[in-house]
Scaffold this active site. Structure first.
Site, PDB file in Angstrom:
ATOM      1  CG  HIS A   1      57.364  15.068   4.731  1.00  0.00           C
ATOM      2  ND1 HIS A   1      58.400  14.252   5.139  1.00  0.00           N
ATOM      3  CD2 HIS A   1      56.658  15.366   5.846  1.00  0.00           C
ATOM      4  CE1 HIS A   1      58.319  14.068   6.442  1.00  0.00           C
ATOM      5  NE2 HIS A   1      57.276  14.743   6.905  1.00  0.00           N
TER       6      HIS A   1
ATOM      7  CG  HIS B   1      54.378  19.022   7.686  1.00  0.00           C
ATOM      8  ND1 HIS B   1      53.489  18.045   8.058  1.00  0.00           N
ATOM      9  CD2 HIS B   1      55.611  18.524   7.939  1.00  0.00           C
ATOM     10  CE1 HIS B   1      54.146  17.005   8.507  1.00  0.00           C
ATOM     11  NE2 HIS B   1      55.435  17.262   8.452  1.00  0.00           N
TER      12      HIS B   1
END
Ligand code: ZN
Length: 139
Positions: free
Chosen positions: A100, A102
């Site tokens: 992922h 950010h």
């Protein structure tokens, strides 16, 4: 991955503040934000790390990240800058083992996300250069 929190969010088995999704990616608000509009962009297919993510999914994550960054920058939130961050492996502070990105909007330089460095160089730049170039051209 059955036990992966992000896979459960992608399958809508767990609620999240989904602000964008397409065929390959999803963007949610981070549940523990560092700053306003701290978002997470993830591939809809499970990859543990940036370095083992399929190139098409990685490209899709980058495109979604850019799209959301432009939404944030043109919104009324009032940020001035963004930090983009991907952690890989627990040693580098990855907490959810599903790749992922950010997106952490920056409002004031002294607030929000900060990078702290403890230098631990063991090799010279020349030695490191030799290691990496050798590795790159030996494959
Ligand atoms: Zn997953």
């Amino acid at each position: 991955m059955d036990k992966c929190l992000f896979c459960k969010i992608i399958k809508k088995e767990i609620n999240a503040k989904i602000i964008y999704e397409d065929d390959m990616t999803m963007c949610i608000l981070d549940i523990n934000p560092v700053s306003d509009a701290h978002c997470i962009v993830m591939p809809k297919k499970h990859f543990e790390y940036f370095s083992n993510c399929d190139d098409d999914y990685l490209s899709a994550v980058a495109k979604t990240t850019k799209k959301i960054a432009n939404v944030i920058n043109s919104s009324s939130l009032g940020n001035d800058g963004i930090n983009y961050l991907v952690n890989e492996k627990a040693n580098a502070n990855q907490e959810i083992m599903h790749l992922h990105m950010h997106i952490i909007p920056k409002f004031k330089k002294e607030e929000g996300f900060h990078v702290s460095v403890k230098r631990n160089n063991k090799k010279t730049i020349d030695e490191t250069y030799e290691v990496l170039v050798h590795q790159l051209f030996s494959n």
